[in-house]
Design an enzyme around this catalytic site. Structure first.
Site, short mmCIF file in Angstrom:
data_model
loop_
_atom_site.label_atom_id
_atom_site.label_comp_id
_atom_site.label_asym_id
_atom_site.label_seq_id
_atom_site.Cartn_x
_atom_site.Cartn_y
_atom_site.Cartn_z
N LYS A 83 0.84 -1.20 0.00
CA LYS A 83 0.00 0.00 0.00
C LYS A 83 0.88 1.25 0.00
CE LYS A 83 -0.34 -0.07 5.02
NZ LYS A 83 -1.10 -0.59 6.17
N TYR B 152 17.51 29.69 8.24
CA TYR B 152 16.29 30.40 8.63
C TYR B 152 16.18 30.49 10.14
CZ TYR B 152 14.48 30.18 3.87
OH TYR B 152 14.30 30.32 2.53
C1 LIG Z 1 -0.36 -1.59 6.79
C2 LIG Z 1 -0.98 -2.84 7.25
C3 LIG Z 1 -0.20 -3.98 7.47
C4 LIG Z 1 1.31 -3.98 7.39
O1 LIG Z 1 1.86 -3.40 8.54
P1 LIG Z 1 3.45 -3.35 8.76
O2 LIG Z 1 3.63 -2.83 10.12
O3 LIG Z 1 4.00 -2.40 7.75
O4 LIG Z 1 3.95 -4.72 8.56
C5 LIG Z 1 -0.86 -5.15 7.80
N1 LIG Z 1 -2.20 -5.19 7.92
C6 LIG Z 1 -2.99 -4.11 7.72
C7 LIG Z 1 -4.46 -4.22 7.88
C8 LIG Z 1 -2.40 -2.89 7.40
O5 LIG Z 1 -3.17 -1.83 7.22
#
Ligand SMILES: *Cc1c(COP(=O)(O)O)cnc(C)c1O
Length: 362
Positions: free
Chosen positions: A35, A257
């Site tokens: 994702k 800055y």
């Molecule tokens: C993002 C996500 C994961 C993966 O989590 P990590 O900590 O990156 O391994 C797994 N399950 C769901 C439902 C998620 O949203």
């Protein structure tokens, strides 16, 4: 081109990390979580590197599932938030995507789904305590039974939950979530999936049939004070640029800055061509390490849009044109994240469009 900030994605590291996850999670199957454009590493690129090695890909939205199918991937793809509207279901059937089902509204859309386009594979998501998405544990048996009788649904229904703080390896909350999930799904058929990355490391009881790993795949850690390398993972991204100036600045002068940093003596100050306009965190504190050549030097002054300033007193050999590494295998992104009040995931996800992405096999 010479001033471009470059994110180099190490395809060999991605493959190594997936193998390492397999070892740790065996005999569980592995969903590679891609994702958010594969945590900023590039969805199509990462999927191509892992094609055939991951048992499934997991994405947040239908659109990402569509991108993976368009790129020719035939594996299972799980859409972690499921359909967002009734019309998504037909599209998911057409694309052969698995849908996570977490809400009554989705049940209603599903009940009107026809089996003619092929049966939709679903994962019933149970809220075991995170209180973001999922059915209440008391509803699990009823919803499972409802799904099992719907003609448009594959009867092999997956059972899923997500942890709120699995990186706390001795925490009571994860123990309680595992327990609630177990009770809620007792006697129900179907594959189970609980573990995200940290849970694969710290919660063997949660490995079950499928693990859903994101961070570890990219060599990232969310465990306090640890980097991915501490668990045998390799960083899959190097963010680098060049040193474009070295100036001698006098004692008592203030850098950048708002003049946040004052020179304690006459000293060389390096300027590197990267800033928050590339995704380097503006909140990075003075003292955050930055690699110049083979040495780490401290960031000084405020991170600006295109530039950062560095204390080069301990790097007398540094010269204009030197490679500067913001994070990568030799400088864990977790350290930069900790100095910036955030987590590694936030930084790799934050690369902007002007960053040039390249790949290597390392
Ligand atoms: C993002 C996500 C994961 C993966 O989590 P990590 O900590 O990156 O391994 C797994 N399950 C769901 C439902 C998620 O949203």
């Amino acid at each position: 081109m010479s001033r471009t900030t470059v994110a180099t994605i190490h395809l060999g590291a991605l493959r190594h990390n997936l193998e390492r996850i397999r070892e740790l999670a065996a005999p569980a199957k592995v969903m590679a979580v891609v994702k958010a454009d594969a945590y900023g590493h590039g969805l199509e690129r990462v999927a191509r590197a892992l094609d055939g090695a991951a048992d499934a890909f997991a994405v947040a939205s239908l659109g990402d599932g569509l991108r993976l199918r368009a790129a020719g991937h035939r594996q299972r793809i799980v859409v972690l938030s499921g359909p967002d509207q009734a019309g998504d279901i037909a599209e998911m059937q057409r694309l052969g995507l698995d849908a996570a089902i977490h809400h009554e509204s989705q049940l209603h859309w599903l009940s009107e789904t026809s089996p003619t386009r092929g049966r939709l594979r679903v994962w019933m998501k149970i809220d075991s305590g995170m209180h973001r998405l999922g059915f209440a544990p008391e509803r699990a048996a009823t919803v499972h039974a409802q799904l099992a009788t719907m003609p448009g649904i594959d009867p092999d229904i997956g059972l899923m939950t997500h942890f709120a703080e699995s990186e706390v390896f001795d925490g009571e909350r994860t123990r309680q979530q595992i327990e609630r999930f177990r009770n809620a799904t007792y006697g129900l058929s179907g594959p189970r999936s609980l573990a995200n990355s940290a849970a694969v490391l710290g919660w063997p009881d949660a490995r079950a049939d499928w693990v859903r790993t994101g961070g570890m795949l990219y060599g990232l850690s969310v465990v306090d004070g640890k980097s991915g390398a501490d668990f045998g993972f390799r960083a899959a991204m190097t963010l680098s640029t060049r040193l474009i100036a070295i100036n001698t600045i006098g004692r008592g002068e203030r850098i950048g800055y708002n003049g946040l940093w004052e020179c304690p003596e006459d000293m060389p100050v390096g300027v590197a061509a990267v800033g928050y306009g590339d995704g380097y965190p503006r909140s990075a504190a003075a003292g955050t390490p930055v690699r110049v050549g083979n040495r780490c030097v401290p960031l000084i002054g405020r991170v600006s849009m295109d530039l950062i300033t560095l204390d080069l007193r301990d790097a007398p050999e540094a010269k204009v044109g030197d490679r500067v590494v913001l994070w990568g295998p030799e400088l864990p992104v977790e350290i930069v994240a900790a100095q910036s009040g955030t987590i590694s995931y936030d930084l790799t996800c934050g690369m902007t469009r002007r960053v040039l992405f390249v790949e290597d096999d390392a």
